[in-house]
Design an enzyme around this catalytic site. Structure first.
Site, PDB file in Angstrom:
ATOM      1  CD  GLU A   1      -2.649   1.962  11.633  1.00  0.00           C
ATOM      2  OE1 GLU A   1      -1.784   1.231  12.101  1.00  0.00           O
ATOM      3  OE2 GLU A   1      -3.712   1.538  11.140  1.00  0.00           O
TER       4      GLU A   1
ATOM      5  CG  ASP B   1     -17.009  -8.001   7.237  1.00  0.00           C
ATOM      6  OD1 ASP B   1     -17.827  -7.270   7.816  1.00  0.00           O
ATOM      7  OD2 ASP B   1     -16.327  -7.633   6.256  1.00  0.00           O
ATOM      8  CG  MET B   2     -18.501  -6.082  14.039  1.00  0.00           C
ATOM      9  SD  MET B   2     -18.909  -7.501  15.098  1.00  0.00           S
ATOM     10  CE  MET B   2     -17.675  -7.356  16.372  1.00  0.00           C
TER      11      MET B   2
ATOM     12  CD  GLU C   1     -12.187   4.921  12.029  1.00  0.00           C
ATOM     13  OE1 GLU C   1     -12.605   5.073  10.863  1.00  0.00           O
ATOM     14  OE2 GLU C   1     -10.985   4.745  12.292  1.00  0.00           O
ATOM     15  CG  ASN C   2     -17.287   2.730  10.178  1.00  0.00           C
ATOM     16  OD1 ASN C   2     -17.574   3.857   9.825  1.00  0.00           O
ATOM     17  ND2 ASN C   2     -16.129   2.163   9.879  1.00  0.00           N
TER      18      ASN C   2
ATOM     19  NE  ARG D   1       1.823  -1.266  10.126  1.00  0.00           N
ATOM     20  CZ  ARG D   1       1.029  -2.325  10.122  1.00  0.00           C
ATOM     21  NH1 ARG D   1       0.654  -2.861   8.985  1.00  0.00           N
ATOM     22  NH2 ARG D   1       0.612  -2.842  11.253  1.00  0.00           N
TER      23      ARG D   1
ATOM     24  CE  LYS E   1      -3.444  -2.000   3.005  1.00  0.00           C
ATOM     25  NZ  LYS E   1      -3.636  -2.087   4.417  1.00  0.00           N
TER      26      LYS E   1
HETATM   27  P1  AMP Z   1     -10.139  -2.355   9.743  1.00  0.00           P
HETATM   28  O1  AMP Z   1      -9.200  -3.510  10.011  1.00  0.00           O
HETATM   29  O2  AMP Z   1      -9.861  -1.165  10.611  1.00  0.00           O
HETATM   30  O3  AMP Z   1     -10.279  -2.014   8.284  1.00  0.00           O
HETATM   31  O4  AMP Z   1     -11.608  -2.850  10.202  1.00  0.00           O
HETATM   32  C1  AMP Z   1     -12.250  -3.922   9.570  1.00  0.00           C
HETATM   33  C2  AMP Z   1     -13.483  -4.314  10.371  1.00  0.00           C
HETATM   34  O5  AMP Z   1     -14.368  -3.181  10.488  1.00  0.00           O
HETATM   35  C3  AMP Z   1     -14.303  -5.430   9.721  1.00  0.00           C
HETATM   36  O6  AMP Z   1     -14.679  -6.379  10.722  1.00  0.00           O
HETATM   37  C4  AMP Z   1     -15.534  -4.696   9.213  1.00  0.00           C
HETATM   38  O7  AMP Z   1     -16.658  -5.524   9.178  1.00  0.00           O
HETATM   39  C5  AMP Z   1     -15.692  -3.648  10.301  1.00  0.00           C
HETATM   40  N1  AMP Z   1     -16.608  -2.576   9.871  1.00  0.00           N
HETATM   41  C6  AMP Z   1     -16.458  -1.662   8.890  1.00  0.00           C
HETATM   42  N2  AMP Z   1     -17.578  -0.903   8.784  1.00  0.00           N
HETATM   43  C7  AMP Z   1     -18.451  -1.357   9.724  1.00  0.00           C
HETATM   44  C8  AMP Z   1     -19.782  -0.990  10.142  1.00  0.00           C
HETATM   45  N3  AMP Z   1     -20.454  -0.009   9.535  1.00  0.00           N
HETATM   46  N4  AMP Z   1     -20.348  -1.679  11.153  1.00  0.00           N
HETATM   47  C9  AMP Z   1     -19.693  -2.679  11.761  1.00  0.00           C
HETATM   48  N5  AMP Z   1     -18.443  -3.073  11.431  1.00  0.00           N
HETATM   49  C10 AMP Z   1     -17.834  -2.417  10.435  1.00  0.00           C
END
Ligand code: AMP
Length: 387
Positions: A371, A272-273, A323-324, A81, A14
């Site tokens: 980051e 995946d949350m 964040e989300n 990094r 990246k």
């Molecule tokens: P990251 O490693 O910081 O990119 O975070 C990835 C995680 O954030 C994954 O489990 C995604 O499912 C979760 N994620 C992103 N957007 C949302 C959202 N709106 N609600 C819940 N989880 C989220």
């Protein structure tokens, strides 16, 4: 001044090019599926995305294509990094032969990440030869932890001989969140007392006292601490021996289970949350269980870090989930009212920056991590120190 930030993973690279005058991103991209049949490079610039599909047999071939896009861009320095800096590399540094040797020496501590980070450094030093290259370490921010926090209660000689200790990771993210929170709260970062909670695919939580990390949940490797997408986090250390002695698994199988088949995925089959929350809403019991386990672990760490810190200015959520997801944030803080932690449900639902209620004695913030920008700022600082 223009700074290129590079993050080299085992099968991806990246990059982001920053104009430091206003910290804007001039161009960015990602090369993925390195080593696979067909690789892909996405390069973004001037609001447009160009996609190239071709085979990248190795990192070098992908870097050569990236360099073509970045040629004649007047780059002043490159920030890399690096996951593990060990004990010797406590701060960001200009990369010379000594630093390369030290990163190599830390490979046993980060066998998945440091080799590709190092490869990225060596190749980009060849492709961008006349400018300084700076290493920014995920572990560096946590080097301020006191010995009672970073030592494990195992024979001290194992620390002396093999440097087995807690290092902590996501340091670049926690340090960025510290700066952004202090600036939002209007206090000097040297005076900020925070609990920063990075909930992404990997997850970690840090106790920050007077602007310094004094404890963090990840350990010698990023496997310890919170429950994560596919990593177990804290478990009884006897479990791996049980799996080897009684179930007959080999050490590498145990390692794979704990790193790649555990956490959220281990409980409900997904990591995946977003998907897990959707499944729960449809009544999936295992998704509900995974979320209850996940948020309970975060809450336990918040309690532990409150006890260590005493006075706290804010609890800060960041990264993909932090964040989300209003639901996960709310679950993590449920029942903490008696400690003066009160969430405003509406502000939380709207993903506002400050989600605590008026009568909360501790502020609760949501701040997007960055980051790459932190690596660019560190690189700029090093260049300025060089004069
Ligand atoms: P990251 O490693 O910081 O990119 O975070 C990835 C995680 O954030 C994954 O489990 C995604 O499912 C979760 N994620 C992103 N957007 C949302 C959202 N709106 N609600 C819940 N989880 C989220």
């Amino acid at each position: 001044m223009r700074i290129l930030v590079i993050n080299t993973g085992s099968s991806s690279i990246k990059y982001q090019l920053f104009e430091m005058k206003d910290e804007s991103v001039i161009s960015s991209g990602i090369a993925e599926k390195i080593g696979e049949e067909i690789g892909i490079l996405r390069h973004r610039e001037d609001g447009k995305e160009e996609i190239r599909k071709e085979r990248f047999p190795d990192h070098r071939s992908a870097f050569i294509l990236i360099e073509e896009y970045l040629r004649r861009k007047d780059i002043s320095a490159v920030g890399h990094r690096v996951v593990h800096g060990g004990e010797r590399l406590k701060k960001s540094v200009i990369i010379d032969e000594e630093v390369i040797k030290a990163i190599k020496e830390n490979i046993p501590l980060a066998p998945i990440h440091n080799p590709s980070n190092l490869e990225g450094i060596i190749i980009s030093k060849e492709l961008f030869p006349d400018i300084p290259h700076v290493a920014v370490f995920d572990t560096a921010f946590h080097q301020t932890m006191p010995d009672e926090a970073f030592l494990y209660s195992i024979p001290y000689r194992l620390y002396e001989r093999y440097r087995i200790r807690r290092y902590g990771f996501h340091g670049t993210s926690h340090a960025y969140i510290l700066e952004a929170s202090a600036s939002y709260l209007g206090i000097p970062k040297e005076k900020a007392n925070l609990i920063t909670i990075h909930l992404g695919n990997g997850a970690s939580i840090t106790a920050i006292k007077n602007g310094k990390s004094i404890d963090t949940s990840m350990g010698m490797t990023p496997l310890e601490g919170l429950m994560m997408g596919t990593r177990s986090g804290d478990i009884d250390p006897a479990i791996p021996f049980f799996l080897m002695d009684h179930v007959g698994l080999r050490p590498e199988e145990v390692y794979r289970i704990l790193n790649s088949e555990s956490g959220l995925r281990g409980i409900c089959g997904r990591n995946d949350m977003r998907e897990i929350i959707e499944l729960r809403e449809k009544g999936d019991r295992m998704a509900d269980l995974a979320i209850r386990m996940y948020t309970r672990r975060v809450k336990k760490y918040i309690g532990a870090y409150m006890a260590i810190l005493g006075k706290i200015d804010a609890i800060v959520f960041t990264a993909g989930i932090g964040e989300n997801s209003p639901y996960i944030r709310r679950k993590c803080l449920e029942g903490l009212d008696i400690f003066g932690i009160r969430i405003d449900k509406e502000k939380n639902r709207r993903n506002e920056k400050e989600i605590s209620s008026e009568d909360s004695s501790i502020k609760i913030l949501v701040i997007p991590t960055n980051e790459e920008l932190r690596i660019a700022r560190e690189t700029k600082k090093i260049l300025e120190e060089m004069g």
